[in-house]
Every structure is written in C-alpha cells, then in structure tokens.
Design a protein around this motif. Structure first.
Motif, mmCIF file in Angstrom:
data_model
loop_
_atom_site.group_PDB
_atom_site.id
_atom_site.type_symbol
_atom_site.label_atom_id
_atom_site.label_comp_id
_atom_site.label_asym_id
_atom_site.label_seq_id
_atom_site.Cartn_x
_atom_site.Cartn_y
_atom_site.Cartn_z
ATOM 1 N N VAL A 170 0.827 -1.206 0.000
ATOM 2 C CA VAL A 170 0.000 0.000 0.000
ATOM 3 C C VAL A 170 0.863 1.260 0.000
ATOM 4 C CG1 VAL A 170 -0.217 0.271 2.521
ATOM 5 C CG2 VAL A 170 -2.106 0.965 1.016
ATOM 6 N N PHE A 171 2.074 1.171 0.536
ATOM 7 C CA PHE A 171 2.998 2.308 0.503
ATOM 8 C C PHE A 171 3.305 2.700 -0.941
ATOM 9 C CE2 PHE A 171 7.496 3.481 -0.044
ATOM 10 C CZ PHE A 171 7.537 4.671 0.663
ATOM 11 N N TYR A 172 3.617 1.708 -1.784
ATOM 12 C CA TYR A 172 3.945 1.997 -3.179
ATOM 13 C C TYR A 172 2.704 2.396 -3.978
ATOM 14 C CZ TYR A 172 8.465 -0.050 -2.116
ATOM 15 O OH TYR A 172 9.694 -0.300 -1.565
ATOM 16 N N VAL A 173 1.571 1.800 -3.668
ATOM 17 C CA VAL A 173 0.326 2.165 -4.359
ATOM 18 C C VAL A 173 -0.003 3.622 -4.099
ATOM 19 C CG1 VAL A 173 -2.158 1.749 -4.453
ATOM 20 C CG2 VAL A 173 -0.582 -0.192 -4.344
ATOM 21 N N THR A 174 0.043 4.027 -2.838
ATOM 22 C CA THR A 174 -0.263 5.414 -2.485
ATOM 23 C C THR A 174 0.769 6.371 -3.062
ATOM 24 O OG1 THR A 174 -1.192 4.591 -0.409
ATOM 25 C CG2 THR A 174 -0.815 6.951 -0.587
ATOM 26 N N MET A 175 2.020 6.010 -2.951
ATOM 27 C CA MET A 175 3.089 6.864 -3.452
ATOM 28 C C MET A 175 2.958 7.079 -4.960
ATOM 29 S SD MET A 175 7.185 6.186 -3.124
ATOM 30 C CE MET A 175 8.372 7.202 -3.987
ATOM 31 N N THR A 176 2.720 5.990 -5.703
ATOM 32 C CA THR A 176 2.578 6.099 -7.158
ATOM 33 C C THR A 176 1.338 6.893 -7.542
ATOM 34 O OG1 THR A 176 3.669 3.945 -7.375
ATOM 35 C CG2 THR A 176 2.477 4.776 -9.290
ATOM 36 N N SER A 177 0.237 6.675 -6.836
ATOM 37 C CA SER A 177 -1.011 7.373 -7.150
ATOM 38 C C SER A 177 -0.897 8.875 -6.923
ATOM 39 C CB SER A 177 -2.160 6.812 -6.301
ATOM 40 O OG SER A 177 -2.311 5.431 -6.502
ATOM 41 N N LEU B 249 5.469 16.594 7.082
ATOM 42 C CA LEU B 249 4.262 16.477 7.902
ATOM 43 C C LEU B 249 3.596 15.107 7.762
ATOM 44 C CD1 LEU B 249 2.779 20.073 7.388
ATOM 45 C CD2 LEU B 249 4.073 19.185 9.344
ATOM 46 N N PRO B 250 3.252 14.651 6.546
ATOM 47 C CA PRO B 250 2.660 13.310 6.447
ATOM 48 C C PRO B 250 3.623 12.191 6.843
ATOM 49 C CG PRO B 250 3.047 14.217 4.257
ATOM 50 C CD PRO B 250 3.264 15.320 5.230
ATOM 51 N N LEU B 251 4.915 12.391 6.576
ATOM 52 C CA LEU B 251 5.878 11.365 6.983
ATOM 53 C C LEU B 251 5.910 11.215 8.504
ATOM 54 C CD1 LEU B 251 8.828 12.143 4.538
ATOM 55 C CD2 LEU B 251 7.450 10.068 4.557
ATOM 56 N N ALA B 252 5.965 12.347 9.220
ATOM 57 C CA ALA B 252 5.979 12.285 10.683
ATOM 58 C C ALA B 252 4.664 11.729 11.227
ATOM 59 C CB ALA B 252 6.243 13.682 11.256
ATOM 60 N N LEU B 253 3.537 12.122 10.611
ATOM 61 C CA LEU B 253 2.239 11.613 11.050
ATOM 62 C C LEU B 253 2.162 10.102 10.860
ATOM 63 C CD1 LEU B 253 -0.652 11.989 12.027
ATOM 64 C CD2 LEU B 253 -1.319 12.562 9.668
ATOM 65 N N GLY C 143 -1.273 4.378 8.314
ATOM 66 C CA GLY C 143 0.017 5.041 8.397
ATOM 67 C C GLY C 143 0.858 4.845 7.151
ATOM 68 N N ARG C 144 0.808 3.645 6.573
ATOM 69 C CA ARG C 144 1.563 3.395 5.329
ATOM 70 C C ARG C 144 1.038 4.254 4.187
ATOM 71 N NH1 ARG C 144 6.351 1.267 5.195
ATOM 72 N NH2 ARG C 144 6.003 0.026 3.313
ATOM 73 N N CYS C 145 -0.271 4.468 4.142
ATOM 74 C CA CYS C 145 -0.846 5.345 3.109
ATOM 75 C C CYS C 145 -0.361 6.780 3.288
ATOM 76 C CB CYS C 145 -2.370 5.298 3.171
ATOM 77 S SG CYS C 145 -3.104 3.747 2.635
ATOM 78 N N VAL C 146 -0.374 7.263 4.533
ATOM 79 C CA VAL C 146 0.051 8.638 4.803
ATOM 80 C C VAL C 146 1.535 8.812 4.484
ATOM 81 C CG1 VAL C 146 0.305 10.376 6.606
ATOM 82 C CG2 VAL C 146 -1.746 8.962 6.540
ATOM 83 N N VAL C 147 2.358 7.833 4.855
ATOM 84 C CA VAL C 147 3.788 7.902 4.549
ATOM 85 C C VAL C 147 4.018 7.881 3.034
ATOM 86 C CG1 VAL C 147 5.960 6.626 4.722
ATOM 87 C CG2 VAL C 147 4.546 6.941 6.746
ATOM 88 N N GLY C 148 3.187 7.125 2.304
ATOM 89 C CA GLY C 148 3.309 7.106 0.846
ATOM 90 C C GLY C 148 3.075 8.473 0.223
ATOM 91 N N VAL C 149 2.121 9.240 0.773
ATOM 92 C CA VAL C 149 1.865 10.604 0.283
ATOM 93 C C VAL C 149 3.086 11.483 0.530
ATOM 94 C CG1 VAL C 149 0.472 12.677 0.637
ATOM 95 C CG2 VAL C 149 -0.630 10.436 0.561
ATOM 96 N N GLY C 150 3.633 11.419 1.753
ATOM 97 C CA GLY C 150 4.823 12.212 2.046
ATOM 98 C C GLY C 150 6.016 11.810 1.203
#
Length: 400
Positions: free
Chosen positions: A96-103, A126-130, A147-154
């Motif tokens: 999910v980290f890569y899915v969110t990051m790519t999206s 901010l999203p990485l720390a969250l 959390g993995r989704c939020v880290v992917g955005v950051g």
C-alpha cells in the motif's frame, strides 16, 4: 561571498603568499583553488542536508521487514496490547505504501511546481511524521495500513521535490553525484532500519525516524535557499541571481544561467505546464523514462526489499530475520556506493546497460534454482543458495 569581499580576500592572500616567497603561478593556482572551494562548500552542504530526508524514505520502504521479524517472536505494542497480523495484511503493508506513493506522484508534481521545491520538501515532513506516529502507537493492522498510506503521500512529495531541487541546484559536473547521493542516503536508510531492528522494537524505531525528519526540516529552514529555477520562472529574477552567485563558480556563470532560464521561460509563450509537456520531443523523452521505470518496477527488487525477512525465513535460513535483512540491505548500500562513484565516470547510459545485463543473468540463475531444481532440505546457512542470488539481484538493480 560578494564581489567586494572576494577582491579583498584575494588581495590579502596574494600579499601573504608573496611574503612567503611563493611564485606568481603558484599564487594564481592557490587563489583559484580557494575560490572553487568556497563555492563548492555551500553546494556540498545543501546536497548532504537535502539528502537526509531519504534516510527516512529508505527506512519506510523496509519497515514491514522489521515488523514481520518482530511479530514472529513478540506481538506486543507500545500501548501494551497484542497485535495480530495475517500474512495477507503484511503483504498489504508492504504494497500500500507503493500504491499510495505512485497514485500521488502526479499531484505531487503539480504541488512542487506551484509552491516551490523548498516548501514542498518541508510539507513532505508532515505526512511522513504523522505516518511514523501512527506506527508508533498502532494497536491494530488497520492503523498501520493507514500510516503506510500517509507515509506514501509524504514520500511522493519528498521524491519529486528532492530530485527537482538537486538537479536544479547542482551544476552539470556534479549533478549525477548529487542525485546518486540521495540514493546513497536511501540505501543507508535501508541498512539502518535492518540494524535498528536488531536492537529496538518496531514501535521505538518510529521515534528515530521522527528525529531524522526533525533534523531534515531544521536543515531546510536554516540552510536551504529556494531553487533558482523556480524563482526565475516565477519572475523573481533578482532573488534567483543572488542564489546563483553563491552557488556558481563566477558571477558570469550565474548571469549566463539566469539568461538561459529566462530564455526557456519565454519560449513557453505563456503556455501551461501541460501544453509544454505534451510536445513531440517531450513525449519521446517521457516514453523513454516511463519505459525504464516500468522495467525497474517489474524487476522485483522493491518486493525483495519489503519482504526479505519472510523470504529468508521461507528459504530455511537458520539466521535471525533482522540479521539476514541487515546483510541484504548492506548489499543494497554497496551497490549504491558503486553507482555513486561510477555514474559521472561511465555515464548514465553505460551504468544502466551494465546493470540490466548483469541483472538479467542473475535473475535467470535465480529462476533456474527456484523452478527447475527441487528445493533442498536446508540444515545450515551454507546450503541457502536462493538468498545469495537474492543479494546479487538486489545489488545489480540498485547499481542503476
């Protein structure tokens, strides 16, 4: 250092060196070397500080390894509850980290273009720390997935903003080294995560990452100027020129680069970013880049990084999962070190061709062992052939 300070510095050094009996030619060489050093220090400092964020990125990529290896022996959380995670949920935590990051990459590109590289990098913290806080206080698999989704955005903001910033701040002769240094820090983050997993529980590692992000954001606020390219494109030419004079080898080089930026901006004729992007030449370049990224994405290296602990366990290696992960991530770091030293000497294209060629051979061997030879009954580490091939595969992919 402005022009007046530069003249005074050169005059003082000349008088001192002549007083020491040094020849005029040696004095000239010494002055040129001093000038280059003075100009190079700010760029090196920016490259080093700007790459710190990629430590957290590398640790985020392989954090599921540490989680999986710890859950094999103790599933207690920071809050004292017990965390029960299925294999399917572990798979999703890696993916999910890569899915969110790519999206989010497309939106990240728009954000970086609108608000600037420096502010984008600050926003990525901010999203990485969250996300890391969610990991630290997680009491359910769903909380970790969020959390993995939020880290992917950051991570998407960090990758886009960081690469744009480094390519614009660095001069041509060190641009490859600057980008490679970011990959080096990411490789160091991979190894740090594996090493920290040996001595710290998975939830305490989150606070280490928050400390890394705090250091990164502090460096951004105190050291980083805005990208001169961004300032020039947005009509802030005097600010861009001031930054270029601090970073380039001479005033003339700075003014010439600003003229080129103004010329490129005028060639757009007021067109939007998409209109400029969707030209024939740019589409060809994009097709090549997308093709290379497609090949890299489907080499399986990212899958190995995320799941190496469980892969080692399944292969029968009689070694602690954290230790085996540390060994493989050390191989990743060695590959990135090799790439850092070779990319500006051999060129990007040759490094890429060598990497793809050797990786094809290694994957063929790994495939033959996995599918053609019956799996042996492993009784000690020496019989574990597949993990050795995994390490070679990771090395060859990361040399790119």
């Amino acid at each position: 250092m402005n022009s007046q300070e530069d003249k005074l510095c050169r005059r003082g050094m000349t008088v001192g060196l002549r007083g020491a009996g040094i020849s005029t030619a040696c004095i000239a060489r010494q002055l040129d070397l001093t000038k280059i050093t003075v100009r190079l220090v700010p760029k090196v400092l920016i490259i080093v500080v700007g790459s710190i964020g990629h430590l957290s990125l590398g640790m985020a990529q392989t954090w599921p390894n540490t989680l999986a290896s710890h859950l094999m022996t103790d599933n207690t959380t920071l809050l004292g509850t017990h965390l029960n995670v299925s294999n399917t949920q572990l798979d999703w935590m890696g993916s999910v980290f890569y899915v969110t990051m790519t999206s989010f990459l497309l939106f990240a590109g728009v954000i970086v273009a609108r608000i600037g590289r420096r502010l984008s990098l600050l926003c990525s913290c901010l999203p990485l720390a969250l996300g890391w806080l969610l990991f630290a206080f997680a009491f359910s698999p769903e909380m970790i997935l969020a959390g993995r989704c939020v880290v992917g955005v950051g991570a998407s903001l960090l990758v886009i903003g960081g690469r744009a910033y480094m390519s614009e701040i660095a001069t041509t002769n060190i641009r490859g080294l600057a980008i490679a240094f970011m990959e080096l820090m990411k490789g160091l983050g991979l190894m740090m995560m594996a090493g920290l997993g040996v001595v710290l529980p998975w939830y305490h590692i989150s606070f280490v990452n928050i400390g890394v992000l705090s250091l990164f954001s502090t460096g951004l606020l105190l050291i980083f100027p805005e990208s001169p390219n961004y300032l020039a494109v947005h009509g802030k030419e005097m600010e861009a020129l001031s930054i270029l004079r601090r970073l380039r080898s001479s005033k003339e080089d700075a003014e010439e680069e600003l003229r080129q930026l103004k010329h490129l901006n005028q060639c757009r004729n007021g067109s939007s970013g998409w209109a400029v992007l969707l030209t024939y030449d740019n589409i060809k370049r994009l097709a090549v880049v997308c093709g290379l990224l497609f090949i890299r994405s489907f080499t399986g290296t990212e899958l190995i990084k995320v799941n190496v602990a469980r892969m080692m366990q399944s292969s029968g290696v009689l070694l602690d999962a954290n230790v085996s992960s540390f060994i493989v991530m050390s191989v990743v770091l060695c590959a990135v070190l090799a790439m850092t030293g070779l990319v500006d000497r051999l060129g990007r294209r040759r490094c890429l061709i060598i990497s793809l060629a050797v990786m094809a051979v290694v994957y063929s061997v790994l495939g033959a062992i996995t599918y053609l030879i019956p799996p042996p009954v492993l009784t000690d580490l020496d019989t574990a052939i597949p993990p050795v091939n995994i390490s070679h595969t990771v090395y060859e992919t990361n040399i790119k």
